[in-house]
Design a protein around this motif. Structure first.
Motif, PDB file in Angstrom:
ATOM      1  N   ALA A   9       0.798  -1.229   0.000  1.00 59.35           N
ATOM      2  CA  ALA A   9       0.000   0.000   0.000  1.00 59.35           C
ATOM      3  C   ALA A   9       0.828   1.275   0.000  1.00 59.35           C
ATOM      4  N   GLY A  14      -2.465  -0.112  -4.463  1.00 60.50           N
ATOM      5  CA  GLY A  14      -2.736  -0.260  -3.041  1.00 60.50           C
ATOM      6  C   GLY A  14      -2.902   1.073  -2.346  1.00 60.50           C
ATOM      7  N   VAL A  30      -2.018  -1.120   6.737  1.00 63.28           N
ATOM      8  CA  VAL A  30      -1.324  -1.116   5.446  1.00 63.28           C
ATOM      9  C   VAL A  30       0.098  -1.620   5.629  1.00 63.28           C
TER      10      VAL A  30
END
Length: 259
Positions: A9, A14, A30
């Motif tokens: 991410a 992401g 994340v």
């Protein structure tokens, strides 16, 4: 607030999906391999008011996967697991006759084995999620009579979103190792959907994107004509908003209104 885990991410798809979910009020866990870019992404996500836990690490590491799940529990549970982290197996991509076997093993580990490991860790939380919870009739047994009501039982379930590739289904020169790993992810997703009918399981081909992964795969292509990852996010949100049936989807088709 609903909670999502998004792997890979710190950039690309992401990060873009994290920004969209954070803007909707989701809390986020994340990860990425590089701590610096991940923390920078997390700072941006927090500006929208979301609670964000950023954990640098490798999804191939079982201890890291456990830490991601523990962070989700601390936020209140898990409603959406996004397996987005990916490796190519060879940079740049090469023909199969030259493909390093260790690279193929790494691609399978990150692109297929690690997502399954995360799913295994996440299943108790995803089964308990009320993301798509609906009341269902439950029998009340009295004196020789049966009545139905909606108290006491809910059909619950969250969602798994696995980011696949057209290379999983099409034969492209030099994409054999990466495509094989994504094909494995597709099959795992399909079986998971059968085994866990209470969950939504989506495996999605995002289509062409201008990402660092593609630049590493084909450095001779500057990628200037490819769309940015953020353009794919509305397709993923469409699945989420609709609670779409489990299955394989192509983002361009979702954006055009077709599966």
């Amino acid at each position: 607030m609903p909670v999502a885990i998004i792997t890979g991410a710190s950039k690309g798809l992401g990060r873009a999906l994290g920004a969209a979910l954070g803007a909707r009020g989701w809390d986020l866990v994340v990860d990425a391999r590089s701590a610096g870019p991940l923390e920078e992404a997390a700072r941006e996500l927090r500006k929208g008011g979301a609670r964000v836990v950023a954990l640098p690490g490798d999804v191939a590491d079982a201890a890291h996967r456990a830490a991601l799940m523990a962070a989700a529990r601390e936020l209140g549970g898990l409603d959406l697991l996004v397996n987005n982290a990916s490796v190519l197996g060879a940079e740049p991509l090469v023909r199969l006759e030259e493909h390093p076997l260790d690279g193929l093993r790494a691609a399978l580990e990150v692109n297929a084995v690690a997502p399954l490991g995360l799913v295994q860790e996440a299943l108790p939380l995803l089964r308990a999620s009320l993301l798509y919870g609906t009341s269902v009739p439950s029998p009340y047994i009295g004196d020789n009579s049966h009545q139905t009501g909606t108290e006491g039982r809910k059909r619950t379930g969250g969602a798994v979103l696995n980011i696949s590739s057209d290379a999983a289904a099409e034969a492209y020169e030099t994409w054999g190792g990466y495509g094989a790993a994504k094909a494995a992810l597709d099959q795992l997703s399909a079986v998971l959907a059968v085994e866990e009918p209470g969950l939504r399981v989506w495996w999605v081909d995002p289509g062409d994107m201008r990402t660092d992964l593609y630049a590493a795969a084909v450095p001779t292509d500057d990628g200037a004509g490819r769309p940015l990852p953020g353009t794919v996010v509305p397709a993923l949100l469409r699945l989420l908003d609709a609670g779409a049936a489990s299955g394989r989807y192509a983002a361009p088709g979702l954006l055009d209104g077709a599966r």
